[in-house]
Design a protein around this motif. Structure first.
Motif, short mmCIF file in Angstrom:
data_model
loop_
_atom_site.label_atom_id
_atom_site.label_comp_id
_atom_site.label_asym_id
_atom_site.label_seq_id
_atom_site.Cartn_x
_atom_site.Cartn_y
_atom_site.Cartn_z
N VAL A 1 0.83 -1.21 0.00
CA VAL A 1 0.00 0.00 0.00
C VAL A 1 0.86 1.26 0.00
CG1 VAL A 1 -1.95 -1.13 1.12
CG2 VAL A 1 -0.17 -0.09 2.52
N SER A 2 2.17 1.11 0.34
CA SER A 2 3.04 2.29 0.34
C SER A 2 3.43 2.71 -1.06
CB SER A 2 4.29 2.01 1.17
OG SER A 2 5.04 0.95 0.60
N ASP A 3 3.25 1.83 -2.05
CA ASP A 3 3.57 2.15 -3.43
C ASP A 3 2.48 3.05 -3.99
OD1 ASP A 3 4.63 2.25 -5.93
OD2 ASP A 3 3.95 0.24 -6.54
N LYS A 4 2.87 4.26 -4.36
CA LYS A 4 1.88 5.24 -4.83
C LYS A 4 2.17 5.64 -6.27
CE LYS A 4 0.72 7.18 -0.31
NZ LYS A 4 0.56 8.42 0.49
N ARG A 5 1.13 6.09 -6.91
CA ARG A 5 1.24 6.52 -8.30
C ARG A 5 0.65 7.93 -8.42
NH1 ARG A 5 -0.42 1.87 -10.80
NH2 ARG A 5 -2.58 2.50 -11.18
N GLU A 6 1.35 8.79 -9.13
CA GLU A 6 0.88 10.17 -9.27
C GLU A 6 -0.20 10.25 -10.35
OE1 GLU A 6 3.30 13.59 -10.98
OE2 GLU A 6 3.49 13.94 -8.82
N ILE A 7 -1.31 10.86 -10.02
CA ILE A 7 -2.42 10.99 -10.96
C ILE A 7 -2.76 12.46 -11.15
CG2 ILE A 7 -3.34 8.75 -10.23
CD1 ILE A 7 -5.56 10.30 -8.75
N ALA A 8 -3.50 12.75 -12.20
CA ALA A 8 -3.94 14.11 -12.49
C ALA A 8 -5.34 14.30 -11.92
CB ALA A 8 -3.93 14.36 -13.99
N LEU A 9 -5.51 15.36 -11.16
CA LEU A 9 -6.81 15.72 -10.61
C LEU A 9 -7.36 16.91 -11.39
CD1 LEU A 9 -6.14 15.45 -6.76
CD2 LEU A 9 -7.29 13.78 -8.23
N ALA A 10 -8.62 16.85 -11.75
CA ALA A 10 -9.25 17.93 -12.53
C ALA A 10 -10.65 18.19 -12.00
CB ALA A 10 -9.30 17.56 -14.00
N THR B 1 -2.04 17.62 -9.36
CA THR B 1 -1.61 16.22 -9.26
C THR B 1 -1.59 15.80 -7.79
OG1 THR B 1 0.72 16.85 -9.19
CG2 THR B 1 -0.22 16.31 -11.35
N LYS B 2 -1.68 14.49 -7.59
CA LYS B 2 -1.61 13.95 -6.23
C LYS B 2 -1.19 12.49 -6.33
CE LYS B 2 -4.15 13.72 -1.86
NZ LYS B 2 -3.34 14.75 -1.16
N ARG B 3 -0.45 12.02 -5.33
CA ARG B 3 0.01 10.63 -5.28
C ARG B 3 -1.04 9.79 -4.55
NH1 ARG B 3 4.99 9.70 -6.91
NH2 ARG B 3 5.13 7.74 -5.73
N SER C 1 -8.57 7.08 -17.64
CA SER C 1 -7.31 7.35 -16.95
C SER C 1 -7.46 7.12 -15.46
CB SER C 1 -6.87 8.80 -17.22
OG SER C 1 -7.83 9.70 -16.69
N ASP C 2 -6.34 7.14 -14.77
CA ASP C 2 -6.38 7.01 -13.32
C ASP C 2 -7.12 8.19 -12.69
OD1 ASP C 2 -4.95 4.67 -13.42
OD2 ASP C 2 -3.00 5.60 -13.03
N GLY C 3 -6.95 9.38 -13.26
CA GLY C 3 -7.63 10.55 -12.72
C GLY C 3 -9.14 10.44 -12.84
#
Length: 217
Positions: free
Chosen positions: A98-107, A167-169, A189-191
């Motif tokens: 769970v510590s592995d994070k991915r940066e996504i775009a927030l809109a 953006t946010k992780r 997308s992830d966002g």
């Protein structure tokens, strides 16, 4: 007149001494010594400065009759056995990190009713872009993603060029779980998986900022 000195009478006879002055007196013969003339070659040799340095002692030649004994080499260590690789754990028992994070775009877009309030603020000299930026930063700080999919709200929005982007992780395992269930074909997308959660929070923060600016100006 001064009296004459009488001749001393000699009563004895000495063979070596006689008062008869007709015989020659004994004399000590002095032998004359002749000094040799200086040689011309000797003069030239005296002019040259003699070498007063002592000749160097001849050093004894090095001999290799007694070479240095060779140093004993270090004893070879016993070969170490290579460590056997640890057996891999079954994939079924491995838990996602769970510590592995991915940066996504927030809109988030601005609602039409909010745009009317922003235009009123610009009449007071306050930029609508500044108000949107303040609201967006607050929303990003407060946003806590959850492992649940929220549909995008059906509201009238202004074009996205007037909205807010950042953006946010986010934990990668959470995103993968949402996409496996709601986007198995990976078309979004992830966002997009988080927009339904983030956009309502942004709208709430924008309403707060508009109210605060109206009270100040």
């Amino acid at each position: 007149m001064m009296p004459r000195k009488r001749k001393t009478a000699i009563h004895g006879r000495d063979a070596d001494y006689t008062s008869d002055f007709s015989q020659p007196l004994p004399t000590n013969k002095i032998e004359k010594t002749t000094t040799p003339k200086p040689d011309a070659s000797a003069n030239t040799s005296q002019k040259t400065k003699p070498n007063t340095r002592a000749p160097k002692a001849a050093q004894p030649a090095k001999t290799t009759d007694n070479p240095k004994p060779a140093l004993p080499g270090k004893p070879k260590s016993a070969p170490t056995r290579a460590k056997e690789p640890a057996a891999a754990k079954p994939t079924s028992l491995v838990k996602p990190d769970v510590s592995d994070k991915r940066e996504i775009a927030l809109a988030a877009a601005v609602k039409v009713e909010q745009n009317t309030k922003l235009v009123a603020l610009e009449a007071k000299g306050i930029s609508a872009k500044d108000a949107i930026t303040l609201a967006g930063r607050r929303a990003v700080e407060k946003f806590v993603p959850k492992q649940e999919f929220v549909e995008k709200p059906d509201d009238e929005r202004m074009p996205m060029r007037q909205g807010y982007k950042s953006t946010k992780r986010v934990p990668a395992a959470m995103l993968d779980a949402l996409r496996d269930k709601h986007d198995p074909l990976r078309l979004s997308s992830d966002g997009a998986m988080m927009r339904g959660q983030f956009e309502p929070l942004f709208w709430s923060c924008l309403d707060e900022v508009i109210e605060e600016l109206n009270n100040r100006f």
